[in-house]
Design a protein around this motif. Structure first.
Motif, short mmCIF file in Angstrom:
data_model
loop_
_atom_site.label_atom_id
_atom_site.label_comp_id
_atom_site.label_asym_id
_atom_site.label_seq_id
_atom_site.Cartn_x
_atom_site.Cartn_y
_atom_site.Cartn_z
N HIS A 92 1.94 -4.15 7.25
CA HIS A 92 0.08 -3.35 6.43
C HIS A 92 -0.69 -4.35 5.52
CE1 HIS A 92 -2.80 -1.70 3.96
NE2 HIS A 92 -2.97 -0.66 5.67
N THR A 93 0.79 -4.91 5.25
CA THR A 93 0.21 -6.30 4.53
C THR A 93 -0.74 -7.77 5.66
OG1 THR A 93 1.52 -6.05 2.48
CG2 THR A 93 0.76 -8.31 2.68
N ALA A 94 -0.42 -8.22 6.45
CA ALA A 94 -0.50 -8.65 7.16
C ALA A 94 -1.67 -8.87 8.52
CB ALA A 94 1.20 -9.34 8.00
N LYS A 95 -1.58 -7.24 8.57
CA LYS A 95 -2.70 -6.74 8.70
C LYS A 95 -4.39 -6.40 8.13
CE LYS A 95 -0.11 -3.48 12.14
NZ LYS A 95 -0.02 -2.68 12.41
N ALA A 149 0.71 -1.75 0.04
CA ALA A 149 0.09 -0.42 0.16
C ALA A 149 0.81 1.17 0.05
CB ALA A 149 -1.08 0.15 0.79
N PHE A 150 1.26 2.11 -1.26
CA PHE A 150 2.64 2.16 -1.25
C PHE A 150 1.45 4.06 -0.74
CE2 PHE A 150 4.63 -0.38 -4.43
CZ PHE A 150 5.39 -0.61 -3.81
N TYR A 151 0.86 3.93 -1.59
CA TYR A 151 -0.26 5.69 -0.21
C TYR A 151 -0.01 5.64 0.90
CZ TYR A 151 -4.03 1.94 1.33
OH TYR A 151 -4.38 0.85 1.77
N ARG A 152 0.55 4.60 1.50
CA ARG A 152 0.55 4.66 3.28
C ARG A 152 2.33 5.57 3.31
NH1 ARG A 152 -3.43 5.35 6.44
NH2 ARG A 152 -4.86 3.44 5.44
N LYS A 153 2.67 5.59 2.34
CA LYS A 153 4.12 5.62 2.12
C LYS A 153 4.93 5.38 3.33
CE LYS A 153 2.97 10.61 1.05
NZ LYS A 153 2.98 11.56 1.38
#
Length: 193
Positions: free
Chosen positions: A168-171, A154-158
């Protein structure tokens, strides 16, 4: 989170073993009962990508650890109720076995149980580029009720580190189980300067 959440985590041999490892870690921290099964290929990948003691660490974090060939384990039966299953990462071999109901090991059998019992099954498919066979297996698994969730950053999360991306991916994968809690920070929209 529901007070008695129970989740199965399968880790297959594709690259990205840290995704499954982190999912186990997060679920354990939430007080969730975890049932972990690791494929033979994943044992090798875990040692290479995370470290030689990583398999022992994931075994110690899990509430229950099941051998890949133990098709008589609790998670092989639909009568053993769970809140869902995550396969992270999900190799193309494992995806193909799930999509064709070729339940020749406990990881695939547990996934098959989740499909037949209409429980959440999140497959973090890990391959690129994809050929038509991969895409067809993803479509077949989706038609059977699985959720295909490739580990796309999720690159928008910087994100600043690989760990940020893994977290983030696991969550997000855990959130797809609808356990009654949101781990991944929700998107609040773009803020104009």
């Amino acid at each position: 989170m529901r007070s008695s959440s129970r989740v199965v985590i399968g880790i297959s041999g594709a690259s990205g073993a840290m995704l499954g490892f982190r999912a186990v870690e997060l679920l354990a921290a939430m007080g969730c009962e975890t049932h972990v099964v690791v494929s033979a290929g994943a044992e090798r990948t875990i040692a290479h990508e995370i470290g030689p003691d990583a398999l022992e660490r994931v075994q110690s974090m899990a509430s229950y650890y099941h051998a890949i060939d133990d098709v008589g384990a609790t998670i092989a039966s639909g009568s053993f109720r769970t809140d869902g299953m995550i396969v992270a990462p999900c190799s193309m071999r494992t995806l193909s076995a799930i999509a064709t109901s070729a339940a020749d090991n406990l990881l695939v059998r547990a996934a098959d149980v989740h499909l037949k019992e209409r429980r959440r099954l999140v497959l973090m498919t890990r391959e690129t580029p994809l050929h038509l066979g991969h895409i067809r297996m993803m479509a077949a698994a989706t038609e059977m009720g699985a959720i295909i969730a490739p580990p796309a950053p999720a690159f928008y999360r910087k994100p600043e580190t690989v760990r940020d991306i893994i977290d983030h991916t696991a969550k997000r994968a855990i959130d797809l189980l609808n356990l009654g809690t949101e781990l991944a920070e929700p998107w609040t929209g773009l803020v104009e300067d």
